[in-house]
Design an enzyme around this catalytic site. Structure first.
Site, short mmCIF file in Angstrom:
data_model
loop_
_atom_site.label_atom_id
_atom_site.label_comp_id
_atom_site.label_asym_id
_atom_site.label_seq_id
_atom_site.Cartn_x
_atom_site.Cartn_y
_atom_site.Cartn_z
N HIS A 23 -3.92 6.83 1.11
CA HIS A 23 -4.14 5.50 0.55
C HIS A 23 -5.55 5.06 0.96
O HIS A 23 -5.96 5.23 2.11
CB HIS A 23 -3.10 4.54 1.11
CG HIS A 23 -3.49 3.11 0.95
ND1 HIS A 23 -3.80 2.57 -0.27
CD2 HIS A 23 -3.66 2.12 1.86
CE1 HIS A 23 -4.14 1.31 -0.10
NE2 HIS A 23 -4.06 1.00 1.18
N CYS A 48 0.82 -1.22 0.00
CA CYS A 48 0.00 0.00 0.00
C CYS A 48 0.85 1.26 0.00
O CYS A 48 0.39 2.31 -0.44
CB CYS A 48 -0.94 0.01 1.20
SG CYS A 48 -2.13 -1.32 1.12
N ASN A 61 -9.77 -1.24 -2.09
CA ASN A 61 -8.35 -0.96 -1.80
C ASN A 61 -7.52 -1.54 -2.96
O ASN A 61 -7.47 -2.75 -3.13
CB ASN A 61 -7.98 -1.61 -0.47
CG ASN A 61 -6.52 -1.46 -0.10
OD1 ASN A 61 -5.68 -1.10 -0.93
ND2 ASN A 61 -6.20 -1.72 1.17
N1 ACO Z 1 -18.95 -10.19 5.68
C1 ACO Z 1 -19.59 -10.47 6.81
N2 ACO Z 1 -18.97 -10.72 7.99
C2 ACO Z 1 -17.63 -10.68 7.99
C3 ACO Z 1 -16.88 -10.39 6.83
C4 ACO Z 1 -17.60 -10.13 5.64
N3 ACO Z 1 -16.97 -9.84 4.48
N4 ACO Z 1 -15.58 -10.41 7.15
C5 ACO Z 1 -15.49 -10.69 8.46
N5 ACO Z 1 -16.73 -10.87 8.97
C6 ACO Z 1 -17.10 -11.18 10.35
C7 ACO Z 1 -15.99 -11.84 11.10
O1 ACO Z 1 -16.00 -13.24 10.88
C8 ACO Z 1 -16.32 -11.47 12.53
O2 ACO Z 1 -17.35 -12.32 12.98
P1 ACO Z 1 -17.34 -12.85 14.52
O3 ACO Z 1 -17.45 -11.61 15.35
O4 ACO Z 1 -18.53 -13.73 14.56
O5 ACO Z 1 -16.03 -13.57 14.68
C9 ACO Z 1 -16.94 -10.08 12.41
O6 ACO Z 1 -17.34 -9.95 11.04
C10 ACO Z 1 -15.97 -8.97 12.76
O7 ACO Z 1 -14.74 -9.17 12.09
P2 ACO Z 1 -13.52 -8.21 12.29
O8 ACO Z 1 -12.35 -8.73 11.51
O9 ACO Z 1 -13.34 -7.97 13.75
O10 ACO Z 1 -14.06 -6.86 11.61
P3 ACO Z 1 -13.43 -5.42 11.63
O11 ACO Z 1 -14.43 -4.47 12.13
O12 ACO Z 1 -12.05 -5.39 12.22
O13 ACO Z 1 -13.29 -5.10 10.08
C11 ACO Z 1 -11.59 -4.95 8.38
C12 ACO Z 1 -12.42 -5.87 9.27
C13 ACO Z 1 -12.54 -4.21 7.45
C14 ACO Z 1 -10.66 -5.82 7.57
C15 ACO Z 1 -10.82 -3.93 9.22
O14 ACO Z 1 -10.16 -4.57 10.26
C16 ACO Z 1 -9.79 -3.13 8.40
O15 ACO Z 1 -10.13 -2.38 7.52
N6 ACO Z 1 -8.51 -3.27 8.75
C17 ACO Z 1 -7.44 -2.48 8.09
C18 ACO Z 1 -7.21 -2.84 6.67
C19 ACO Z 1 -6.02 -2.06 6.14
O16 ACO Z 1 -5.86 -0.89 6.42
N7 ACO Z 1 -5.15 -2.67 5.40
C20 ACO Z 1 -3.93 -1.97 5.02
C21 ACO Z 1 -3.72 -1.84 3.66
S1 ACO Z 1 -3.71 -3.36 2.78
C22 ACO Z 1 -2.07 -3.65 2.25
O17 ACO Z 1 -1.12 -3.03 2.61
C23 ACO Z 1 -1.88 -4.86 1.37
#
Ligand code: ACO
Length: 337
Positions: free
Chosen positions: A264, A119, A294
């Site tokens: 980003h 990223c 993303n």
């Molecule tokens: N649809 C429905 N439910 C989902 C999905 C989905 N697509 N994905 C996960 N869930 C569920 C999980 O299983 C979990 O269920 P549980 O509570 O029963 O276990 C629940 O939703 C919550 O999951 P979390 O992972 O805790 O969700 P969170 O609010 O943290 O959101 C996300 C996830 C969107 C990935 C977030 O953490 C995020 O954006 N993180 C940063 C991403 C980022 O900045 N990446 C950097 C750049 S990428 C790079 O450099 C390659």
């Protein structure tokens, strides 16, 4: 910044995204997810997926590059160096920079290299290009970010936390020596912290196996991206404001002096947090994650290109580019446009 060196400026910017639109509703047919979950957690409504046989990482980069060159009033033959940022190259090797050279029909044996900083890749690549211009080694540098994520995602329910986020696309800029005093890239700031390398990772095909091909066949799940989303989120909301402030401080500016922040596009919630933390109005921070997801190294140049196209960046504006991602790596660039 060393003021005795010349500044570089972005003379042209362009982007390309594949035609195929994949909405959140489309994903619900592939995995257990909902439009509400995706929009609430990430802000994403749709993303683009490449078309096999048509789009490649290199030719999408070339499409973006042609637009950037056109805006700069230049042709591919004017390019003296290619810096290509991607985490999804067409080949394991050689890198995509040489493929881009071929795509653009550049006959001269100019140098081309790849940057692998996910990223943060585009801002790192921009910084490298900037150094070549500053020292006078080259006058025209093409900087490209291009990604095809969709072919490497686990699009089953198992991979839903990662696969709903990523999209495909490309962006490019042309860097030239600045023609106006004190205008151009004022400074760039690069960081990394390898202790978090496994928090956001595609592990295979890694080279540290006796027989990596055999290993990958037996462990194909490790070829899908893994992300500790919550931990990445926690670090992102600290590092983004830090690296933006670092760029402003170095040049004697305050957050309110910024005309446009191009972060980003990782997650709309991260962008909104950064906006609040920096005390910026919504109009001064650019978001297009809703339409593209993303796109890692392509996200900053796509956003910059759209911001310029929409007239949201004008000559003389103070613009900051900032990124955070896998590595962890993070970076910023402050530009007097
Ligand atoms: N649809 C429905 N439910 C989902 C999905 C989905 N697509 N994905 C996960 N869930 C569920 C999980 O299983 C979990 O269920 P549980 O509570 O029963 O276990 C629940 O939703 C919550 O999951 P979390 O992972 O805790 O969700 P969170 O609010 O943290 O959101 C996300 C996830 C969107 C990935 C977030 O953490 C995020 O954006 N993180 C940063 C991403 C980022 O900045 N990446 C950097 C750049 S990428 C790079 O450099 C390659």
């Amino acid at each position: 910044m060393n003021n005795t060196l010349r500044l570089s400026e972005i003379a042209g910017v362009g982007h390309y995204v594949p035609n195929r639109v994949v909405t959140n509703a489309d994903l619900t047919g592939l995995m257990d997810t909902t439009d509400e979950w995706i929009q609430e957690r990430t802000g994403i409504r749709e993303r683009r997926w490449f078309e096999e046989g048509k789009d490649t990482t290199a030719n999408m980069g070339a499409n973006a590059a042609r637009k950037a060159l056109e805006m700069a009033g230049l042709t591919p033959d004017d390019v003296q160096l290619i810096v290509f940022a991607t985490l999804s190259p067409d080949y394991f090797f050689p890198g995509s920079g040489v493929l881009l050279q071929r795509e653009l029909g550049i006959q001269a044996p100019i140098p081309a290299f790849d940057v692998r900083n996910q990223c943060s890749g585009f801002v790192y690549a921009l910084s490298m290009a900037d150094q070549f211009i500053k020292t006078g080694m080259y006058d025209t540098v093409l900087v490209v970010g291009s990604e095809i994520h969709s072919s490497g995602l686990d699009i089953s329910t198992r991979g839903r936390a990662v696969s709903v986020i990523f999209g495909d696309g490309a962006g490019a800029v042309v860097l030239r020596p600045s023609t106006r005093a004190e205008h151009g890239i004022l400074s760039t700031h690069l960081h990394s912290q390898g202790e978090h390398a496994e928090e956001l990772i595609v592990k295979e095909p890694g080279s540290n196996r006796n027989n990596r091909v055999e290993y990958v066949v037996a462990n194909e799940l490790d070829m899908y991206p893994y992300m500790n989303g919550q931990n990445v989120f926690k670090h992102a909301v600290v590092r983004f404001p830090q690296v933006i402030k670092e760029a402003l401080d170095q040049n004697g500016y305050q957050p309110q002096d910024l005309d446009m922040l191009i972060p980003h596009q990782a997650n709309l919630r991260i962008t909104q947090y950064v906006q609040q933390k920096m005390g910026l109005p919504e109009s001064k921070i650019f978001s297009n994650i809703q339409r593209y997801g993303n796109t890692t190294a392509a996200s900053v140049p796509i956003a910059l290109s759209e911001a310029v196209q929409e007239g949201r960046i004008k000559r003389g504006d103070l613009v900051c580019l900032a990124a955070f991602g896998s590595g962890f790596t993070w970076a910023s660039a402050l530009i007097k446009w």
